[in-house]
Design a protein around this motif. Structure first.
Motif, PDB file in Angstrom:
ATOM      1  N   VAL A 575       1.069  -1.201   0.124  1.00  0.00           N
ATOM      2  CA  VAL A 575      -0.112  -0.353   0.088  1.00  0.00           C
ATOM      3  C   VAL A 575       0.894   1.315   0.148  1.00  0.00           C
ATOM      4  CG1 VAL A 575      -1.659   1.295   1.265  1.00  0.00           C
ATOM      5  CG2 VAL A 575      -1.857  -1.271   0.952  1.00  0.00           C
ATOM      6  N   LEU A 576       1.843   1.366   0.883  1.00  0.00           N
ATOM      7  CA  LEU A 576       2.978   2.387   0.950  1.00  0.00           C
ATOM      8  C   LEU A 576       3.488   2.509  -0.493  1.00  0.00           C
ATOM      9  CD1 LEU A 576       4.118   4.704   2.238  1.00  0.00           C
ATOM     10  CD2 LEU A 576       5.988   2.912   2.930  1.00  0.00           C
ATOM     11  N   ARG A 577       3.995   1.354  -1.234  1.00  0.00           N
ATOM     12  CA  ARG A 577       4.565   1.570  -2.464  1.00  0.00           C
ATOM     13  C   ARG A 577       3.632   2.189  -3.377  1.00  0.00           C
ATOM     14  NH1 ARG A 577       6.481  -3.594  -1.364  1.00  0.00           N
ATOM     15  NH2 ARG A 577       5.190  -4.515  -2.647  1.00  0.00           N
ATOM     16  N   ALA A 578       2.121   1.829  -3.195  1.00  0.00           N
ATOM     17  CA  ALA A 578       1.242   2.398  -4.275  1.00  0.00           C
ATOM     18  C   ALA A 578       1.176   3.825  -4.090  1.00  0.00           C
ATOM     19  CB  ALA A 578       0.019   1.565  -4.080  1.00  0.00           C
ATOM     20  N   ALA A 579       1.118   4.145  -2.885  1.00  0.00           N
ATOM     21  CA  ALA A 579       1.057   5.567  -2.668  1.00  0.00           C
ATOM     22  C   ALA A 579       1.952   6.447  -3.139  1.00  0.00           C
ATOM     23  CB  ALA A 579       0.929   5.883  -0.942  1.00  0.00           C
ATOM     24  N   VAL A 580       3.175   5.862  -3.086  1.00  0.00           N
ATOM     25  CA  VAL A 580       4.221   6.390  -3.475  1.00  0.00           C
ATOM     26  C   VAL A 580       4.332   6.619  -5.238  1.00  0.00           C
ATOM     27  CG1 VAL A 580       6.838   6.376  -4.121  1.00  0.00           C
ATOM     28  CG2 VAL A 580       5.938   6.035  -1.909  1.00  0.00           C
ATOM     29  N   THR A 581       3.759   5.562  -5.944  1.00  0.00           N
ATOM     30  CA  THR A 581       3.288   5.386  -7.479  1.00  0.00           C
ATOM     31  C   THR A 581       2.420   6.527  -7.617  1.00  0.00           C
ATOM     32  OG1 THR A 581       3.921   3.307  -7.430  1.00  0.00           O
ATOM     33  CG2 THR A 581       2.493   4.195  -9.166  1.00  0.00           C
ATOM     34  N   VAL A 605       6.548  20.837   0.210  1.00  0.00           N
ATOM     35  CA  VAL A 605       7.600  21.087   1.198  1.00  0.00           C
ATOM     36  C   VAL A 605       7.812  20.123   2.237  1.00  0.00           C
ATOM     37  CG1 VAL A 605       7.932  23.362   0.257  1.00  0.00           C
ATOM     38  CG2 VAL A 605       6.677  22.913   2.215  1.00  0.00           C
ATOM     39  N   GLY A 606       6.604  19.623   2.677  1.00  0.00           N
ATOM     40  CA  GLY A 606       6.711  18.732   3.819  1.00  0.00           C
ATOM     41  C   GLY A 606       5.387  17.953   3.842  1.00  0.00           C
ATOM     42  N   VAL A 607       5.176  16.977   4.925  1.00  0.00           N
ATOM     43  CA  VAL A 607       3.996  16.053   5.218  1.00  0.00           C
ATOM     44  C   VAL A 607       3.523  16.458   6.377  1.00  0.00           C
ATOM     45  CG1 VAL A 607       3.176  13.958   5.326  1.00  0.00           C
ATOM     46  CG2 VAL A 607       5.163  14.415   3.632  1.00  0.00           C
ATOM     47  N   VAL A 608       2.368  16.585   6.276  1.00  0.00           N
ATOM     48  CA  VAL A 608       1.228  16.858   7.547  1.00  0.00           C
ATOM     49  C   VAL A 608       0.135  15.678   7.632  1.00  0.00           C
ATOM     50  CG1 VAL A 608       0.045  18.334   8.920  1.00  0.00           C
ATOM     51  CG2 VAL A 608       1.625  19.257   7.460  1.00  0.00           C
ATOM     52  N   ALA A 609      -0.096  15.055   8.943  1.00  0.00           N
ATOM     53  CA  ALA A 609      -0.978  14.042   8.998  1.00  0.00           C
ATOM     54  C   ALA A 609      -2.282  14.411   9.646  1.00  0.00           C
ATOM     55  CB  ALA A 609      -0.263  13.036   9.890  1.00  0.00           C
ATOM     56  N   VAL A 610      -3.451  14.001   9.419  1.00  0.00           N
ATOM     57  CA  VAL A 610      -4.612  13.991   9.992  1.00  0.00           C
ATOM     58  C   VAL A 610      -4.547  13.156  11.175  1.00  0.00           C
ATOM     59  CG1 VAL A 610      -7.013  14.091   9.951  1.00  0.00           C
ATOM     60  CG2 VAL A 610      -5.824  14.810   8.056  1.00  0.00           C
ATOM     61  N   PRO A 611      -4.911  13.737  12.532  1.00  0.00           N
ATOM     62  CA  PRO A 611      -4.997  12.670  13.398  1.00  0.00           C
ATOM     63  C   PRO A 611      -6.125  11.692  13.548  1.00  0.00           C
ATOM     64  CG  PRO A 611      -5.800  15.028  14.118  1.00  0.00           C
ATOM     65  CD  PRO A 611      -5.384  15.191  12.840  1.00  0.00           C
ATOM     66  N   GLU A 624       4.483   9.208   7.537  1.00  0.00           N
ATOM     67  CA  GLU A 624       6.009   9.362   7.754  1.00  0.00           C
ATOM     68  C   GLU A 624       6.866   8.229   6.673  1.00  0.00           C
ATOM     69  OE1 GLU A 624       6.361   7.521  11.772  1.00  0.00           O
ATOM     70  OE2 GLU A 624       5.662   9.334  12.672  1.00  0.00           O
ATOM     71  N   GLY A 625       6.058   7.384   6.409  1.00  0.00           N
ATOM     72  CA  GLY A 625       6.698   6.435   5.067  1.00  0.00           C
ATOM     73  C   GLY A 625       6.858   7.364   3.939  1.00  0.00           C
ATOM     74  N   ILE A 626       5.765   8.194   3.581  1.00  0.00           N
ATOM     75  CA  ILE A 626       5.877   8.787   2.350  1.00  0.00           C
ATOM     76  C   ILE A 626       6.943   9.841   2.449  1.00  0.00           C
ATOM     77  CG2 ILE A 626       4.451  10.736   1.068  1.00  0.00           C
ATOM     78  CD1 ILE A 626       2.291   8.990   1.264  1.00  0.00           C
ATOM     79  N   ALA A 627       6.994  10.559   3.613  1.00  0.00           N
ATOM     80  CA  ALA A 627       8.114  11.688   4.008  1.00  0.00           C
ATOM     81  C   ALA A 627       9.566  11.222   3.738  1.00  0.00           C
ATOM     82  CB  ALA A 627       7.964  12.084   5.352  1.00  0.00           C
ATOM     83  N   LEU A 632      11.176  14.181   2.359  1.00  0.00           N
ATOM     84  CA  LEU A 632      10.601  15.398   2.669  1.00  0.00           C
ATOM     85  C   LEU A 632      10.398  15.262   4.333  1.00  0.00           C
ATOM     86  CD1 LEU A 632       7.300  15.226   0.271  1.00  0.00           C
ATOM     87  CD2 LEU A 632       9.319  16.709   0.217  1.00  0.00           C
ATOM     88  N   PRO A 633      10.533  16.505   4.796  1.00  0.00           N
ATOM     89  CA  PRO A 633      10.357  16.735   6.416  1.00  0.00           C
ATOM     90  C   PRO A 633       8.965  16.214   6.847  1.00  0.00           C
ATOM     91  CG  PRO A 633      10.353  18.847   5.556  1.00  0.00           C
ATOM     92  CD  PRO A 633      10.632  17.984   4.301  1.00  0.00           C
ATOM     93  N   PHE A 634       8.696  15.533   7.885  1.00  0.00           N
ATOM     94  CA  PHE A 634       7.427  15.083   8.394  1.00  0.00           C
ATOM     95  C   PHE A 634       7.163  16.347   9.305  1.00  0.00           C
ATOM     96  CE2 PHE A 634       4.896  13.380  11.548  1.00  0.00           C
ATOM     97  CZ  PHE A 634       3.501  13.040  11.100  1.00  0.00           C
TER      98      PHE A 634
END
Length: 719
Positions: A575-581, A605-611, A624-627, A632-634
Motif C-alpha cells: 500500500v505504501l508503494r502504491a501511494a508513492v506511485t 515542502v513537507g508532510v502533515v498528517a490528520v490525527p 512518515e513513510g511517504i516523507a 520530505l520533512p514530516f
C-alpha cells in the motif's frame, strides 16, 4: 361495431406499430384481453408479464383505438429515459404523436404542454419525478387528470414499498387515480412483481374505481440460457471477459454493481481491443443516447452498465447479459437479464459473482426508512420554522444524508404529513403514525432477497425455475437449458496473458479527490459562521486517493484494511508503494502538483498528517513513510481537540458533518513554526475520505496557519 370488427381494427394498428402495415400481425389472446378491457370496458387493469411480452403494444394499440373514439391523450408514467426514447420511436410507426417530459428536456416543456392542450399530442410520457414537482403537481397534473383518455403506469412495481425498487415519487399516482373522471381506463404494467407486490398495486389501482383486473402470465423466458461462472477474484473476472467476450452471441450488456467497476471494466476491455462503452449514472445524457444507439445498431460489442441501464431498454436481438458481480435481489436480477433474448431464439446469461459483492450491498443499503426519532425531528423542524425549508436548510437540523432525507420527505408527503411547496417543504400539521412493523418487514424482505441471491449462486437446481419461484410464478418448472439442467456450458478458463493484463489494470492506483468549494447551507443557524463559497486561499487543491472503496481493484484491497473492526497497524508495504506511485504520477500530471497554485509545478515542502483515533498507526506510518521515501520533512500532525470519535468517518449530511468537525482540530505552535520555516504547499495525509469535510477543515486550518497550498492524499475515497 361488433367484436370481430373491433378486433380487426386493433390488429391493423398493431401491424402499423411493428412496421408491417397491411400484414398479418395479430395481438395475442392475452394482449387482446387487456386491450378489450381498457377500450371496450374502460376498466383498470394490472398486467404482470415477462419482459418482451409486448406490454407497450397493449397501451399503444389502446391509445389509437381510444383516440379514434374521441378520448383525450394517453399519459404514461415511465421511469427511465431509455424507455421513453424507445417508446416515442415505436409510437411514430403507428402514426401516434408522442412527447416526453423529463429532466433532459426542460426547455421543451412549455411547448409540449401547449401541444397537449391543443390536442396535437396522442401520448405524453412523464418521468415519475415530475409528479413531485410543485408546478407540475399544481398546474399541469389537474389538467391531465381531467382530460386524459388512458393512464399508463409502467414498471408499476415501483409503487409498492414491498417491491425491490420502491420509488416514493410513484406514490403520487394515488392522488391522480382518485382525481380521474369516471370511466377513464388505467393500465399498470410490470415484469417483476411477486404475489405481495401484485396485490398491493392492484389494491392501489382500484382506489375509488372498484376492483382492478389482474392479468398475470407465466414468466418463463424460453430463449435464455442461464449460468454462473465462479472465479477467484476480480482480476480473473476481467480476464474472463477479455478471453470469452467474443464467444458470446451478438451484442449485449455487461452489468457492474458500481460506477467505478463499470469504468474499470470499460477501460480494460478497450485496451484489449473491444468496442465497448460505459453507461452509468455519471454518463452525460448525450453520451447515454449515443451509447444506446451504438448498441441498438451493433456498433459496440457491449455496454458496460450499472443499473442506470435497467427498466425499459428495448433491443430485441440482444444476445447476452453478463453480470460482473451479483445484484442484491433476484427480482432485480431477473429484470436485468430480461433485456436479452426478446427477438432471438437463444441468448446467454452469465453471473460472475465476486467476493466484494456483499460489501457493496452493505455500502448501498443505507436506504431503509429512518428511525422514528429522526422522522419526528424533521417534522418538528418544519413545524417550528413557520416557513418552507429547503432540503439543504433541513440538513442543518436533521442528521440524514441528502438522498435519504429526500426519500423520507417524499414518503411523508404521500402520507400527508408534509407538503412540497414553492421554496421547499412545510409541515401540514396532520397526525402521522410511524409504521415500525411495516418498515421492519420491508428491511427483513431486503435481507431475504440478499440471501436468495447467495442461494441462486450456489443452487444445484434449475436457475430459471429458481428465479420464477422468487416471483411467485405458479408455473415454474425446470428449464432444461441452464448450466444446472444441461451441464456447465461456459468455459471458466483464463489465459496467463489475459490475467496478467487484468492484474496490471487493477493494480494501477490513483483517482482524483475533488475539494469542497462551498460551505453547506444553514451553518449560521448552528452557530457556525461559515457560508457561501470557500475562499480560494482556504481551499485544498484537487487531491489523490489510491482507489475508491466501490471499485473492484484497489477497493477490494482497501476495504479489509479500513473496515470498522479492522485492527490498527503500520501501513502494508504494498500500500505504501502504491501511494508513492500515485504521488509520482501526480507530479507528472499536466500542471504538476497544484495546477491552480501560483507556482503550478511546486513540489510539496513537507508532510502533515490528520490525527486518527481509529487507525493512528496506519495514518502515522503512511505519512512518515511517504516523507522518508520522498525525502520530505514530516512536519507533524494536526492536534485533535474534539471529543473522541468527533471526526470518525460516518455517513451523514454535510451540515451535520461540518458541525461535528467544528473545533475538532487545531494547528499546534510547533506545526505552525514548521510551516513558517517551510514555505510552499504541504502534503496532507489521511486514511479515508467520504464527505470531504475533514480534508476541507484541515486544509483551511493549514492555509490560515501560513501554508501556501494543501495537497490531500488518502488511501481510499468513497463512491
Amino acid at each position: 361495431m361488433d367484436h370481430l370488427e373491433f378486433r380487426a381494427e386493433a390488429d391493423a394498428i398493431l401491424a402499423e406499430l411493428v412496421g408491417d402495415p397491411g400484414g398479418s400481425a395479430r395481438l395475442r389472446e392475452d394482449q387482446w384481453q387487456a386491450v378489450a378491457a381498457l377500450v371496450g370496458e374502460r376498466r383498470r387493469a394490472l398486467v404482470v408479464q415477462r419482459t418482451g411480452w409486448g406490454k407497450s403494444a397493449v397501451y399503444f394499440v389502446a391509445t389509437a383505438l381510444l383516440r379514434r373514439r374521441g378520448s383525450g391523450p394517453t399519459v404514461i408514467i415511465s421511469p427511465l429515459l431509455a424507455l421513453m426514447r424507445n417508446q416515442v420511436e415505436s409510437a411514430a410507426r403507428a402514426g401516434i404523436q408522442a412527447r416526453t417530459i423529463n429532466s433532459a428536456n426542460p426547455e421543451e416543456w412549455d411547448a409540449i404542454y401547449g401541444e397537449v392542450e391543443r390536442g396535437e399530442t396522442d401520448v405524453l410520457l412523464v418521468s415519475p419525478e415530475r409528479l413531485n414537482s410543485v408546478d407540475f403537481r399544481e398546474q399541469v397534473l389537474p389538467k391531465l387528470a381531467a382530460t386524459t383518455g388512458l393512464l399508463v403506469v409502467d414498471e408499476a412495481h415501483c409503487i409498492s414499498d414491498w417491491g425491490h425498487d420502491f420509488r416514493p415519487d410513484y406514490r403520487r399516482l394515488r392522488a391522480m387515480l382518485t382525481e380521474l373522471p369516471v370511466g377513464v381506463p388505467v393500465l399498470a404494467t410490470t415484469a417483476t412483481a411477486n404475489a405481495r407486490v401484485t396485490a398491493d398495486v392492484a389494491e392501489q389501482l382500484g382506489t375509488g374505481a372498484g376492483e382492478a383486473l389482474v392479468l398475470r402470465g407465466p414468466l418463463e423466458r424460453e430463449s435464455l440460457r442461464l449460468g454462473v461462472v465462479r472465479l477467484p477474484d476480480a482480476a480473473h473476472r476481467l480476464a474472463w471477459l477479455a478471453e470469452h467476450l467474443d464467444e458470446l452471441p451478438g451484442s449485449g450488456i455487461i452489468y457492474a454493481l458500481t460506477v467505478a467497476a463499470a469504468e474499470e471494466a470499460t477501460a480494460f476491455l478497450r485496451q484489449r481491443g473491444f468496442k465497448v462503452a460505459s453507461y452509468t449514472g455519471k454518463t452525460e445524457n448525450a453520451d447515454r443516447l449515443q451509447a444506446e444507439v451504438d448498441l441498438q445498431e451493433n456498433r459496440v460489442k457491449a455496454l458496460v452498465a450499472t443499473s442506470a441501464l435497467g427498466m425499459g431498454y428495448d433491443k430485441p436481438d440482444l444476445g447476452f447479459v453478463v453480470h460482473l458481480g451479483s445484484p442484491s435481489s433476484p427480482i432485480a436480477y431477473y429484470q436485468q437479464v430480461g433485456r436479452a433474448g426478446r427477438g432471438v431464439e437463444h441468448a446467454d446469461v452469465l453471473l460472475l459473482p465476486g467476493k466484494e459483492d456483499e460489501a457493496i450491498w452493505r455500502y448501498f443499503a443505507d436506504t431503509a426508512f429512518p428511525p422514528e426519532a429522526q422522522v419526528r425531528q424533521t417534522l418538528f423542524a418544519l413545524a417550528d420554522a413557520g416557513r418552507p425549508l429547503s432540503v439543504p436548510a433541513l440538513e442543518a437540523a436533521v442528521d440524514l444524508r441528502r438522498t435519504r432525507l429526500e426519500t423520507m420527505l417524499k414518503v411523508l408527503d404521500v402520507d400527508g404529513a408534509v407538503k412540497r411547496v414553492k421554496g421547499g417543504w412545510i409541515s401540514t400539521g396532520e397526525s402521522w403514525v410511524y409504521d415500525a412493523e411495516r418498515y421492519a418487514w420491508v428491511a427483513k424482505q431486503r435481507a431475504a432477497e440478499q440471501q436468495a441471491m447467495r442461494d441462486y449462486v450456489s443452487t444445484s437446481q434449475c436457475r430459471m425455475e429458481f428465479l420464477r419461484r422468487q416471483l411467485d410464478d405458479e408455473g415454474a418448472a425446470p428449464c432444461g437449458r441452464c448450466d444446472n439442467c444441461a451441464g456447465a456450458w461456459a468455459d471458466s478458463s483464463v489465459s496467463a496473458e489475459a490475467l496478467t493484463g487484468a492484474v496490471k489494470e487493477l493494480d494501477r492506483p490513483g483517482v482524483e479527490v475533488e475539494p469542497r468549494r462551498m460551505w453547506p447551507t444553514g451553518m449560521p443557524a448552528l452557530g457556525i459562521d461559515l457560508k457561501g463559497r470557500i475562499p480560494a486561499n482556504q481551499q485544498s487543491s484537487t487531491g489523490r486517493a489510491l482507489g475508491r472503496l466501490s471499485d473492484i481493484g484497489w477497493g477490494n484491497r482497501l476495504r479489509p484494511l479500513l473496515a470498522e473492526n479492522a485492527p490498527d497497524g503500520p501501513v502494508p508495504d504494498d500500500v505504501l508503494r502504491a501511494a508513492v506511485t500515485v504521488l509520482a504520477d501526480w507530479a507528472r500530471s499536466p500542471g504538476g502538483w497544484a495546477p491552480n497554485a501560483p507556482d503550478a509545478s511546486a513540489r510539496p515542502v513537507g508532510v502533515v498528517a490528520v490525527p486518527s483515533l481509529a487507525r493512528p498507526q496506519l495514518v502515522a506510518s503512511l505519512a512518515e513513510g511517504i516523507a522518508a521515501i520522498g525525502r520530505l520533512p514530516f512536519l507533524g500532525t494536526l492536534t485533535h481537540t474534539g471529543p473522541d470519535g468527533a471526526h470518525a468517518a460516518r455517513r451523514s449530511n454535510s451540515a451535520q458533518r461540518l458541525r461535528t468537525l467544528s473545533g475538532t482540530f487545531t494547528v499546534s505552535e510547533d506545526l505552525a513554526g514548521a510551516l513558517a520555516r517551510s514555505p510552499g504547499p504541504v502534503l496532507l495525509v489521511d486514511d479515508y475520505t467520504d464527505s470531504g469535510w475533514t480534508l476541507a477543515v484541515a486544509a483551511r486550518l493549514l492555509r490560515q496557519a501560513g501554508s501556501e497550498g494543501v495537497l490531500p492524499l488518502v488511501l481510499a475515497a468513497a463512491g
